[in-house]
Design an enzyme around this catalytic site. Structure first.
Site, PDB file in Angstrom:
ATOM      1  N   LYS A 299       0.102   3.290  19.893  1.00 27.66           N
ATOM      2  CA  LYS A 299       0.299   2.266  18.877  1.00 27.66           C
ATOM      3  C   LYS A 299       1.754   2.255  18.427  1.00 27.66           C
ATOM      4  O   LYS A 299       2.367   3.288  18.220  1.00 27.66           O
ATOM      5  CB  LYS A 299      -0.624   2.538  17.676  1.00 27.66           C
ATOM      6  CG  LYS A 299      -0.654   1.405  16.665  1.00 27.66           C
ATOM      7  CD  LYS A 299      -1.685   1.675  15.579  1.00 27.66           C
ATOM      8  CE  LYS A 299      -1.739   0.525  14.579  1.00 27.66           C
ATOM      9  NZ  LYS A 299      -2.739   0.759  13.514  1.00 27.66           N
TER      10      LYS A 299
ATOM     11  N   HIS B 206       6.782  -0.055   7.782  1.00 29.30           N
ATOM     12  CA  HIS B 206       7.127   0.784   8.928  1.00 29.30           C
ATOM     13  C   HIS B 206       7.359  -0.100  10.149  1.00 29.30           C
ATOM     14  O   HIS B 206       7.242  -1.336  10.079  1.00 29.30           O
ATOM     15  CB  HIS B 206       6.045   1.840   9.187  1.00 29.30           C
ATOM     16  CG  HIS B 206       4.667   1.275   9.343  1.00 29.30           C
ATOM     17  ND1 HIS B 206       4.255   0.557  10.458  1.00 29.30           N
ATOM     18  CD2 HIS B 206       3.587   1.295   8.516  1.00 29.30           C
ATOM     19  CE1 HIS B 206       2.995   0.186  10.319  1.00 29.30           C
ATOM     20  NE2 HIS B 206       2.561   0.605   9.153  1.00 29.30           N
TER      21      HIS B 206
ATOM     22  N   THR C 168       0.806  -1.222   0.000  1.00 28.73           N
ATOM     23  CA  THR C 168       0.000   0.000   0.000  1.00 28.73           C
ATOM     24  C   THR C 168       0.838   1.271   0.000  1.00 28.73           C
ATOM     25  O   THR C 168       0.310   2.352  -0.210  1.00 28.73           O
ATOM     26  CB  THR C 168      -0.938   0.018   1.212  1.00 28.73           C
ATOM     27  OG1 THR C 168      -0.166  -0.166   2.408  1.00 28.73           O
ATOM     28  CG2 THR C 168      -1.956  -1.107   1.114  1.00 28.73           C
TER      29      THR C 168
ATOM     30  N   LYS D 239       3.811   4.764  15.649  1.00 24.80           N
ATOM     31  CA  LYS D 239       3.156   6.027  15.358  1.00 24.80           C
ATOM     32  C   LYS D 239       3.746   7.118  16.247  1.00 24.80           C
ATOM     33  O   LYS D 239       3.809   6.980  17.461  1.00 24.80           O
ATOM     34  CB  LYS D 239       1.647   5.928  15.607  1.00 24.80           C
ATOM     35  CG  LYS D 239       0.940   4.946  14.685  1.00 24.80           C
ATOM     36  CD  LYS D 239       0.993   5.391  13.243  1.00 24.80           C
ATOM     37  CE  LYS D 239       0.189   4.440  12.352  1.00 24.80           C
ATOM     38  NZ  LYS D 239       0.245   4.829  10.930  1.00 24.80           N
ATOM     39  N   THR D 240       4.224   8.190  15.636  1.00 25.70           N
ATOM     40  CA  THR D 240       4.770   9.315  16.381  1.00 25.70           C
ATOM     41  C   THR D 240       4.093  10.592  15.923  1.00 25.70           C
ATOM     42  O   THR D 240       3.364  10.614  14.926  1.00 25.70           O
ATOM     43  CB  THR D 240       6.291   9.452  16.150  1.00 25.70           C
ATOM     44  OG1 THR D 240       6.521   9.874  14.790  1.00 25.70           O
ATOM     45  CG2 THR D 240       7.010   8.132  16.386  1.00 25.70           C
TER      46      THR D 240
ATOM     47  N   HIS E 209       5.445  -3.149  11.187  1.00 25.57           N
ATOM     48  CA  HIS E 209       5.611  -4.432  10.493  1.00 25.57           C
ATOM     49  C   HIS E 209       6.763  -5.253  11.071  1.00 25.57           C
ATOM     50  O   HIS E 209       6.982  -6.405  10.651  1.00 25.57           O
ATOM     51  CB  HIS E 209       5.897  -4.204   9.004  1.00 25.57           C
ATOM     52  CG  HIS E 209       4.748  -3.617   8.246  1.00 25.57           C
ATOM     53  ND1 HIS E 209       4.676  -2.277   7.914  1.00 25.57           N
ATOM     54  CD2 HIS E 209       3.610  -4.179   7.755  1.00 25.57           C
ATOM     55  CE1 HIS E 209       3.550  -2.050   7.242  1.00 25.57           C
ATOM     56  NE2 HIS E 209       2.886  -3.172   7.141  1.00 25.57           N
TER      57      HIS E 209
ATOM     58  N   ARG F 269      -9.416   1.506   1.829  1.00 23.07           N
ATOM     59  CA  ARG F 269      -8.144   2.056   1.361  1.00 23.07           C
ATOM     60  C   ARG F 269      -8.315   2.649  -0.031  1.00 23.07           C
ATOM     61  O   ARG F 269      -9.161   2.225  -0.811  1.00 23.07           O
ATOM     62  CB  ARG F 269      -7.087   0.945   1.276  1.00 23.07           C
ATOM     63  CG  ARG F 269      -6.669   0.345   2.610  1.00 23.07           C
ATOM     64  CD  ARG F 269      -5.582  -0.679   2.361  1.00 23.07           C
ATOM     65  NE  ARG F 269      -5.207  -1.415   3.563  1.00 23.07           N
ATOM     66  CZ  ARG F 269      -4.268  -1.020   4.415  1.00 23.07           C
ATOM     67  NH1 ARG F 269      -3.640   0.126   4.198  1.00 23.07           N
ATOM     68  NH2 ARG F 269      -3.969  -1.756   5.473  1.00 23.07           N
TER      69      ARG F 269
ATOM     70  N   GLN G  49      -7.327 -13.965   1.094  1.00 23.37           N
ATOM     71  CA  GLN G  49      -6.243 -14.331   2.000  1.00 23.37           C
ATOM     72  C   GLN G  49      -6.288 -15.826   2.318  1.00 23.37           C
ATOM     73  O   GLN G  49      -5.250 -16.488   2.390  1.00 23.37           O
ATOM     74  CB  GLN G  49      -6.311 -13.522   3.292  1.00 23.37           C
ATOM     75  CG  GLN G  49      -5.132 -13.805   4.228  1.00 23.37           C
ATOM     76  CD  GLN G  49      -5.065 -12.854   5.399  1.00 23.37           C
ATOM     77  OE1 GLN G  49      -5.527 -11.728   5.328  1.00 23.37           O
ATOM     78  NE2 GLN G  49      -4.472 -13.309   6.498  1.00 23.37           N
TER      79      GLN G  49
ATOM     80  N   LYS H 158      -9.393  -0.834   9.919  1.00 22.36           N
ATOM     81  CA  LYS H 158      -9.611   0.380   9.140  1.00 22.36           C
ATOM     82  C   LYS H 158     -11.042   0.889   9.318  1.00 22.36           C
ATOM     83  O   LYS H 158     -11.982   0.106   9.417  1.00 22.36           O
ATOM     84  CB  LYS H 158      -9.343   0.118   7.647  1.00 22.36           C
ATOM     85  CG  LYS H 158      -7.934  -0.403   7.360  1.00 22.36           C
ATOM     86  CD  LYS H 158      -6.871   0.588   7.759  1.00 22.36           C
ATOM     87  CE  LYS H 158      -5.479   0.019   7.572  1.00 22.36           C
ATOM     88  NZ  LYS H 158      -4.438   0.917   8.080  1.00 22.36           N
TER      89      LYS H 158
ATOM     90  N   ASP I 227      -4.875  -9.465  14.911  1.00 17.78           N
ATOM     91  CA  ASP I 227      -6.057  -9.043  14.153  1.00 17.78           C
ATOM     92  C   ASP I 227      -6.272  -9.899  12.905  1.00 17.78           C
ATOM     93  O   ASP I 227      -7.315  -9.796  12.259  1.00 17.78           O
ATOM     94  CB  ASP I 227      -5.950  -7.561  13.775  1.00 17.78           C
ATOM     95  CG  ASP I 227      -4.739  -7.252  12.913  1.00 17.78           C
ATOM     96  OD1 ASP I 227      -3.744  -8.019  12.949  1.00 17.78           O
ATOM     97  OD2 ASP I 227      -4.766  -6.227  12.205  1.00 17.78           O
TER      98      ASP I 227
END
Length: 417
Positions: A236, A50, A45, A239-240, A53, A91, A180, A87, A201
């Site tokens: 999370k 990041h 995507t 995330k910053t 992952h 997307r 999947q 989500k 998840d």
């Protein structure tokens, strides 16, 4: 003491990767007696993965360290649909060219963590577009769709949460879990893959693949999920305030990556050392027992070890030295992120707010302006008091750069060229 016989599950258990297992005893016995093949999927995507992952990447690394075979499944096909898990909305759909470009860019990170090749435990990289792009709709419905219960699919979190919040879930996204599951089925047939791993998840999606393959081929497959990582304060992972912590060095410098780990909360140091470094558990136990100011030494080790895995030891040492020079000696260092700007632009006058945005220290002029009001910006270690100030050639120091600082921990150099 671990209850597992196999080195693989013992390793995952000791380091804190295991959240759920579909059949722990059977998988443990299988991994103890033979080489197993396992996979994790990564959709394309964006141009980089990041830090969020990293759990998946490290699980594949642990699998290979224990003598088993990892498959990195690139979602060239599933990216065209979009995973609804976690989500609030669909997307943005990408075209084939964008997906291919993202895939080429993402692939680079895996070379640092896995050994690819033709050996029994060498990693494979596979693109699920190889089979998903060839599927025909009616045969898919007849041969695969009949094995899925809509009643059951509606209970999975990825679907249920969207519906409970009355947020649209497209028919396209609803089919993601079918694709999947089909991936697992195909990998089982093509490569003898017996295990799918992923975040907690993904549990429902993985179980779908297990059920589908059992019904069609009678093959027993397994599921293993890791916990979704949050920091001790509940934030999370990855995330910053400045955005995602990217793995590709053209999107986030080794210095900034090192700094991300250096700023780990005290309560997370031991856990993150186990999950995201290869340090022995005995050494980790020693480091996490440090107290007071000494815990900062453990954080520096975490930062250097995590950065060395991704960017190499030399880059990690350079980032550590730049941090030492900046924070302990109060000087700038060549290891700081450097942003080049045309000399003519500086001669014409560069707004100080724009300079911080260009250096990626601030996300917007508004954020930089608020930092000025809070005495948070410095140019060459001098506070910025006027948001309308303009930088010119006079701010270039004897080393030929301008040092910008946002708060105490974010620094960069502007270099006119």
């Amino acid at each position: 003491m671990s209850v597992y016989q196999s080195e693989f599950l013992r390793l995952l258990d000791e380091r804190g990767y295991i959240h759920q297992l579909s059949d722990a005893e059977a998988l443990d016995q299988l991994a103890a007696r033979e080489t197993i093949t396992a996979y994790i999927g990564f959709d394309c995507t964006g141009p980089s993965l990041h830090v969020g992952h990293m759990m998946g990447i490290m699980m594949l690394r642990r699998l290979q360290q224990a003598g088993h075979k990892p498959i990195v499944l690139m979602g060239g096909g599933t990216t065209k649909v979009g995973d609804p898990s976690g989500k609030d909305e669909a997307r943005q759909l990408l075209d084939d060219a964008a997906i291919a470009a993202n895939m080429d860019s993402i692939k680079r990170a895996f070379d640092q963590f896995l050994v690819f090749g033709d050996g029994p435990s060498d990693a494979l990289m596979v693109n699920n577009a190889e089979w998903l792009d060839r599927l025909e709709y009616i045969p898919l419905l007849r041969e695969i769709g009949r094995h899925f219960s809509i009643n059951r699919m509606l209970t999975f979190d990825s679907v249920r949460l969207r519906l409970e919040r009355e947020q649209p879930l497209t028919f396209l996204e609803f089919n993601y879990m079918v694709l999947q599951a089909y991936d697992y089925f195909e990998l089982s047939r093509r490569y003898g893959c017996r295990l799918q791993m992923g975040g907690s998840d993904q549990w429902g999606n993985i179980i779908n693949g297990i059920d589908l393959t059992r019904r069609i081929d009678g093959t027993e497959l397994y599921a293993l999920t890791c916990p979704l990582i949050t920091t001790a304060s509940g934030a999370k992972m990855g995330k910053t305030a400045a955005g995602a912590v990217w793995l590709n060095d053209d999107m986030l410098s080794p210095w900034d990556y090192w700094q991300y780990w250096r700023n780990t909360e005290d309560a997370d140091v031991g856990r993150f050392l186990r999950l995201f470094t290869d340090l022995p558990l005995e050494e980790i136990a020693r480091l996490e027992a440090l107290e007071g100011a000494e815990i900062n030494d453990a954080k520096k080790v975490l930062a250097s070890e995590a950065t060395a895995l991704l960017h190499g030891r030399r880059a990690a040492e350079a980032a550590a030295e730049a941090a030492r020079a900046t924070f302990e000696e109060g000087r700038h260092d060549a290891g700081l992120p450097t942003v080049e700007i045309p000399a003519g632009e500086l001669e014409a006058g560069l707004g100080v707010l724009s300079a911080f945005v260009r250096a990626k220290l601030a996300a917007s002029n508004g954020e930089a302006r608020r930092a000025v009001a809070g005495n948070g910006l410095r140019v060459n270690d001098r506070p910025v008091s006027d948001p309308k100030a303009v930088l010119g050639p006079g701010e270039v120091n004897p080393d030929g750069v301008i040092k910008l600082s946002f708060g105490r921990k974010k620094h960069a150099l502007l270099k006119p060229v």
